[in-house]
Design an enzyme around this catalytic site. Structure first.
Site, PDB file in Angstrom:
ATOM      1  CD  GLU A  39      23.194  32.683  17.910  1.00 56.12           C
ATOM      2  OE1 GLU A  39      23.269  32.650  19.158  1.00 56.12           O
ATOM      3  OE2 GLU A  39      24.158  32.939  17.177  1.00 56.12           O
ATOM      4  CB  CYS A 204      42.292  40.777  23.351  1.00 56.38           C
ATOM      5  SG  CYS A 204      40.629  41.314  23.833  1.00 56.38           S
TER       6      CYS A 204
END
Length: 361
Positions: A39, A204
């Site tokens: 991250e 999507c």
């Protein structure tokens, strides 16, 4: 106040099961350490760039104890090319805190994680959800983009009101079940389909209810940060070479520009040894331009050939002679300094070297 929104988690998780990324190196082990390192690396950096860095970093520092025990220069060395080097320094500091105060085990609450250097609300949420299976929301760049488009949220996310609205949406969309998968799914959607430019809206899973798509404004969201003209700063750096062709480097203070990294001394630095300040440069090189997020830096490199005894610079604090012929030792170098050193002609008169480099943006 609770917002009335249609949950996106079911559609997103169904898409993730079929099309999400499941073989990233930090997914090989669901651990707080792997999630944390990935991250932090992924901030400001794309996945394809991060993968080899993550693999090399984990090979060198396989756990938080190994990272805590390593010299910070070694950590900076393995951050070469990722930029924003405060991230690496904070990793090192946080690893030492986790090892010292938590016996090497990551805190398992949002509040405790956010107390660690370099860990904010979103990174803490990722560690809790992905690695520890706890319900926690995230709001990284990819998630901001998905939510801003899906809900047609206008305004730059750096504004407090917009940030608050996006966090409220992130919290409400986060499901009670499969929280870690959902976190990875919404990040994957932003990285692979809901891209910054040319989003693939037809593929999507959220396109039916996406407000930005319905309004035809996907290219306008998220609202970009207002542009401003960056100031230009100038500095003259001394390239001091000894009779062997080595270059004198000094370590910068821990805070400020290139904090803790090794750099060429500044000509106007009050700590510049007197023997150099009284000499005229042998050569002035072309100006090197380097940009930061908040200003442009124009560097004038001036080459000095040391004629006086070398101990006149060796008395300076935090310095070393850098062998550009055979850079072996892992030290942290500022990116423009590394570039300047790579351009210098090699004139080494000794058979082996003893220093090496990493770079910082």
């Amino acid at each position: 106040m609770t917002l009335s929104i249609k949950p996106i988690s079911d559609a997103l998780l169904s898409w993730f099961d079929q099309h999400g990324r499941h073989d990233l190196p930090w997914q090989a082990e669901k651990s707080p350490y792997y999630t944390w390192i990935s991250e932090i690396m992924l901030q400001q950096t794309q996945v394809k760039t991060v993968i080899p860095y993550f693999q090399r970093f984990i090979a060198e520092f396989p756990d938080v104890q190994a990272l805590a025990a390593a010299p910070v220069d070694r950590v900076l060395h393995h951050w070469t090319g990722l930029g924003y080097y405060a991230r690496a320094r904070n990793l090192h500091k946080a690893a030492q805190i986790i090892t010292r105060e938590f016996s090497g085990h990551f805190p398992d609450t949002q509040a405790e994680l956010e107390k660690l250097p370099g860990i904010g609300r979103s990174t803490a949420g990722a560690i809790l959800s992905i690695a520890l299976g706890k319900k926690a929301a995230i709001l990284d760049g990819n998630v901001k983009r998905v939510l801003a488009r899906y809900h047609a949220v206008k305004g730059w996310s750096g504004e407090a009101a917009v940030q608050k609205q996006l966090w409220a949406l992130a919290e409400q969309h986060t499901p009670d079940q499969r929280n870690g998968d959902y976190t990875q799914a919404i990040m994957d959607l932003g990285a692979t389909l809901c891209r910054r430019s040319k989003p693939n809206c037809s593929a999507c899973p959220l396109n039916t209810d996406c407000r930005a798509l319905a309004l035809g404004i996907t290219d306008q969201l998220p609202t970009p940060k207002p542009r401003k003209i960056l100031p230009v700063k100038t500095v003259s750096l001394a390239i001091v070479r000894n009779s062997a062709g080595d270059v004198w480097l000094q370590q910068r203070p821990p805070s400020g520009i290139w904090g803790g990294l090794w750099s060429l001394p500044e000509i106007n630095d009050p700590d510049l040894p007197f023997c150099l300040s009284t000499q005229h440069p042998k050569q002035t090189l072309a100006v090197l331009k380097h940009s930061f997020s908040h200003y442009h830096l124009h560097i004038t490199p001036q080459v000095y050939q040391l004629k006086t005894p070398e101990n006149c610079v060796m008395e300076a604090a935090n310095g070393l002679w850098y062998n550009i012929d055979q850079p072996l030792q892992a030290i942290g170098l500022a990116a423009p300094v590394k570039k300047l050193l790579q351009q210098l002609p090699i004139q080494s008169t000794h058979p082996s070297g003893d220093s090496g480099a990493t770079d910082e943006s």
